[in-house]
Structure formats: C-alpha cells, structure tokens
Write a protein that holds these residues in place. Structure first.
Motif, PDB file in Angstrom:
ATOM      1  N   VAL A  57      68.766  51.860  31.869  1.00 25.96           N
ATOM      2  CA  VAL A  57      68.672  51.824  30.405  1.00 25.96           C
ATOM      3  C   VAL A  57      69.932  52.979  30.300  1.00 25.96           C
ATOM      4  N   VAL A  58      70.828  52.685  29.201  1.00 28.36           N
ATOM      5  CA  VAL A  58      71.804  53.861  29.141  1.00 28.36           C
ATOM      6  C   VAL A  58      71.171  55.257  28.349  1.00 28.36           C
ATOM      7  N   GLN A  59      71.412  56.261  28.822  1.00 28.98           N
ATOM      8  CA  GLN A  59      70.809  57.367  28.168  1.00 28.98           C
ATOM      9  C   GLN A  59      71.813  58.243  27.510  1.00 28.98           C
ATOM     10  N   VAL A  60      72.978  58.281  28.146  1.00 30.46           N
ATOM     11  CA  VAL A  60      73.865  59.343  27.604  1.00 30.46           C
ATOM     12  C   VAL A  60      75.334  58.697  28.097  1.00 30.46           C
ATOM     13  N   TYR A  68      74.173  61.003  18.765  1.00 35.39           N
ATOM     14  CA  TYR A  68      72.485  61.120  18.979  1.00 35.39           C
ATOM     15  C   TYR A  68      72.055  62.648  18.991  1.00 35.39           C
ATOM     16  N   HIS A  69      72.772  63.384  19.599  1.00 38.94           N
ATOM     17  CA  HIS A  69      72.429  64.683  19.896  1.00 38.94           C
ATOM     18  C   HIS A  69      72.600  65.618  18.608  1.00 38.94           C
ATOM     19  N   GLY A  91      65.189  65.348  27.424  1.00 37.79           N
ATOM     20  CA  GLY A  91      66.585  66.136  27.217  1.00 37.79           C
ATOM     21  C   GLY A  91      67.179  66.610  28.838  1.00 37.79           C
ATOM     22  N   ASP A  93      69.527  65.998  30.467  1.00 35.27           N
ATOM     23  CA  ASP A  93      71.130  65.953  30.622  1.00 35.27           C
ATOM     24  C   ASP A  93      71.408  67.086  29.968  1.00 35.27           C
ATOM     25  N   ASP A 166      62.997  55.197  26.535  1.00 29.02           N
ATOM     26  CA  ASP A 166      62.031  54.211  25.610  1.00 29.02           C
ATOM     27  C   ASP A 166      60.738  54.174  26.458  1.00 29.02           C
ATOM     28  N   GLN A 196      62.951  60.387  19.110  1.00 37.20           N
ATOM     29  CA  GLN A 196      63.689  59.220  19.493  1.00 37.20           C
ATOM     30  C   GLN A 196      62.943  57.936  19.297  1.00 37.20           C
ATOM     31  N   GLY A 198      63.876  54.392  18.945  1.00 36.31           N
ATOM     32  CA  GLY A 198      64.444  53.254  19.532  1.00 36.31           C
ATOM     33  C   GLY A 198      65.315  52.473  18.337  1.00 36.31           C
ATOM     34  N   MET A 236      69.857  53.103  15.464  1.00 41.78           N
ATOM     35  CA  MET A 236      68.918  53.952  15.786  1.00 41.78           C
ATOM     36  C   MET A 236      67.954  54.471  14.681  1.00 41.78           C
TER      37      MET A 236
HETATM   38  N1  AG3 Z   1      67.293  59.321  25.223  1.00 42.62           N
HETATM   39  C1  AG3 Z   1      67.253  57.940  24.461  1.00 42.62           C
HETATM   40  C2  AG3 Z   1      67.545  56.514  25.037  1.00 42.62           C
HETATM   41  C3  AG3 Z   1      67.146  55.632  24.268  1.00 42.62           C
HETATM   42  C4  AG3 Z   1      67.860  54.315  24.920  1.00 42.62           C
HETATM   43  N2  AG3 Z   1      67.336  53.366  23.957  1.00 42.62           N
HETATM   44  C5  AG3 Z   1      67.825  52.140  23.518  1.00 42.62           C
HETATM   45  N3  AG3 Z   1      68.821  51.958  23.800  1.00 42.62           N
HETATM   46  N4  AG3 Z   1      66.912  51.580  22.797  1.00 42.62           N
HETATM   47  C6  AG3 Z   1      68.626  59.836  25.365  1.00 42.62           C
HETATM   48  C7  AG3 Z   1      68.486  60.960  26.219  1.00 42.62           C
HETATM   49  C8  AG3 Z   1      69.856  61.832  25.811  1.00 42.62           C
HETATM   50  N5  AG3 Z   1      69.730  63.025  25.853  1.00 42.62           N
END
Ligand code: AG3
Length: 288
Positions: A57-60, A68-69, A91, A93, A166, A196, A198, A236
């Motif tokens: 799953v893409v985080q950053v 987002y940040h 967090g 990253d 997630d 966060q 979703g 989001m």
């Molecule tokens: N964390 C949130 C990722 C959420 C991805 N979820 C989604 N696509 N529903 C990101 C960490 C960045 N510091």
C-alpha cells in the motif's frame, strides 16, 4: 486477471480494496524486503518520484506527500495557535516531523514509530521526505508500539497526530476505541487529536467507526478532507477531535498566524484549511 501475479512485473499493484486496484509503473527498484513488521518497498515512478509502499500500500511519494503532511500538521497547529508540544504516532518516513518542525513555536516533538527499519531506510533512501527533521534537536524519536506508548506515557500534548497505515496489519490497533481514549487522555487542555482516516468513498466504515468513537469522547468531533492523488479513490478524510474551540477560528486569525509562521506551503492556506471542513453529504452521512 484478478490476482497480483497476473500484472506485469514492472508495476506495483495495490489491492487495498476488494473491487479496486491501483498500479504504479516501476522504472527503478531501490529496495524490496521484509522488516520485522511489514514488507517495505521503494521504487521510482515517473509521475510520483520515489514511492514507498508498506505491505503493497502506497504510504508516501516524493511528488504528492506535501498534501497529506501539510494538512495533518498545519491545520491542527495553526487552529490551536500556541502548540508547544506535539506527538506523532507513526510517521516513520519523517515527512510529518518535517512539517511540524517548521513551526518555531513547537518546542518539543515526540515521534513514536513501531518500525525502526522504516526510519533507517527512509533516512538513507528517501532523504527528501524528512529533509533533515531527524537531526532537529527538538525531535525525540521513540521506537515503540504507539498503543503501548499511549497507554503508559504520562505527558500531555497540544497536538497529537496519528500518521498510521490503514487498519490492517500493525496499524489496526491505532483505530480502536481504547486507543482513541488513551490518546484523548494525553491531550493538554484545548489539545487536538487528528488522524489519518482513509478514503471515505472506498473505506466508509473506517471513517464511521472512528467518528462514532470520537463523538463519545470529544465535544467537537468531525473530519476534514484533502485529495491526495496516490491515495486512490477520491478525497481522504482526517479525523478531528478536541474539547476546545479551535474549529471556530476565523479566517483573519488563521491568516495572521500563518503569516507569522513564515511557512511556505504548496497545498495549505488558511482558506483551504476552513474549506476542508465543508463536508459533502456522502461524507456527512458517514460521520453521522
Ligand atoms: N500513511 C497513510 C497511508 C494511507 C493510505 N491509505 C489509503 N490509500 N487508503 C502515510 C504515511 C506518510 N507519512
């Protein structure tokens, strides 16, 4: 053509939702390995720059992480107006820490990340995300389970930011009622909790569940929105909980606080801040 194996090998496929997938083309692979907690992968994509995924799953991404940040930091910090102590859960990253530390008024930032490998890895392979935040003397980095920390720690914070994955895998406990209760207990008077939460079009139940818990805990419980291209499926949602009045802050006050901070942004503005709390009916219904 439904399983991951049937996609071409040079695409990273995210299957976070039952009926929907997102695929990003990989033009270079930097890392793909299992940490003690999750599978971590970093690759290059021409549109998004370097991309980090956890368990697929893409985080950053280098290109769009600012949205987002900025929205999980400047919204609560500028709404609060005098935040000195900030806590980030997750967090790893370093992107959230980067934005928090732009506020000169923040004297102490504690960041509790469960996976030390993510931090080490991002420092060396994604340095543009933290942009020096890990060297800031105001940062206290704790490698620990965020839920345990929240239960055991006795300090109080003006702003608490839950920068989680997630609610699958290690992130799951960060979406429970008891975790939110412990987080609330760590807020100083007037303190704000943001999460966060979703993409509500795809993950409506996640938002509904968090909002039910927030309504039971906070005088002011809602969510606000921002669209992050690499978190596919629409806007989001970010959870917002406080017993204070920070949501009533007016545009002129936000503008003077933002100007005084001298922070340069690419998404956040005081008008975007206030507009983000305007909820379309499909989201308003989900939050009850
Ligand atoms: N964390 C949130 C990722 C959420 C991805 N979820 C989604 N696509 N529903 C990101 C960490 C960045 N510091």
């Amino acid at each position: 053509m439904t399983d991951r194996e049937s996609w071409p090998r040079d695409w990273s496929v995210e299957q976070l939702h039952a009926d929907h997938a997102q695929a990003l083309r990989i033009t270079a692979e930097f890392y793909d390995s299992a940490t003690a907690h999750q599978r971590l992968r970093v690759f290059e994509n021409p549109t998004f720059g370097r991309v980090m995924t956890l368990d697929g799953v893409v985080q950053v991404t280098e290109a769009d992480n600012f949205i987002y940040h900025e929205m999980l930091t400047h919204v609560p910090i500028l709404a609060h107006g005098a935040a000195r102590r900030v806590l980030i859960v997750g967090g790893g990253d370093g992107g959230m820490a980067r934005e928090v530390l732009k506020h000169q008024g923040v004297a102490q930032l504690t960041m509790v990340e469960i996976d030390g490998t993510v931090v080490d890895f991002c420092k060396s392979h994604l340095p543009s995300i933290s942009a020096g935040a890990f060297d800031d003397p105001r940062l206290d980095l704790v490698i620990a389970d965020g839920a345990d920390f929240m239960r055991m720690n006795a300090d109080l914070y003006d702003v608490i930011i839950i920068d989680s994955t997630d609610p699958v895998g290690p992130g799951e406990v960060l979406f429970t009622n008891s975790f939110y209760g412990h987080a609330k207990a760590r807020l100083a008077p007037g303190g704000i909790l943001v999460t966060q939460n979703g993409v509500p079009f795809m993950q409506g139940a996640e938002l509904s569940n968090t909002m039910r818990a927030f309504r039971a805990l906070f005088a002011d419980a809602t969510c606000y929105l921002a669209t992050v291209p690499s978190y596919a499926g629409g806007a989001m949602a970010f959870g917002w909980g406080t017993d204070g009045r920070a949501r009533d802050v007016d545009l002129a006050t936000l503008q003077s606080r933002f100007a005084a901070s001298a922070i340069m942004t690419d998404y956040y503005t005081p008008a975007v801040h206030l507009g983000a709390f305007a909820l379309p009916p499909y989201v308003a219904r989900l939050i009850g």
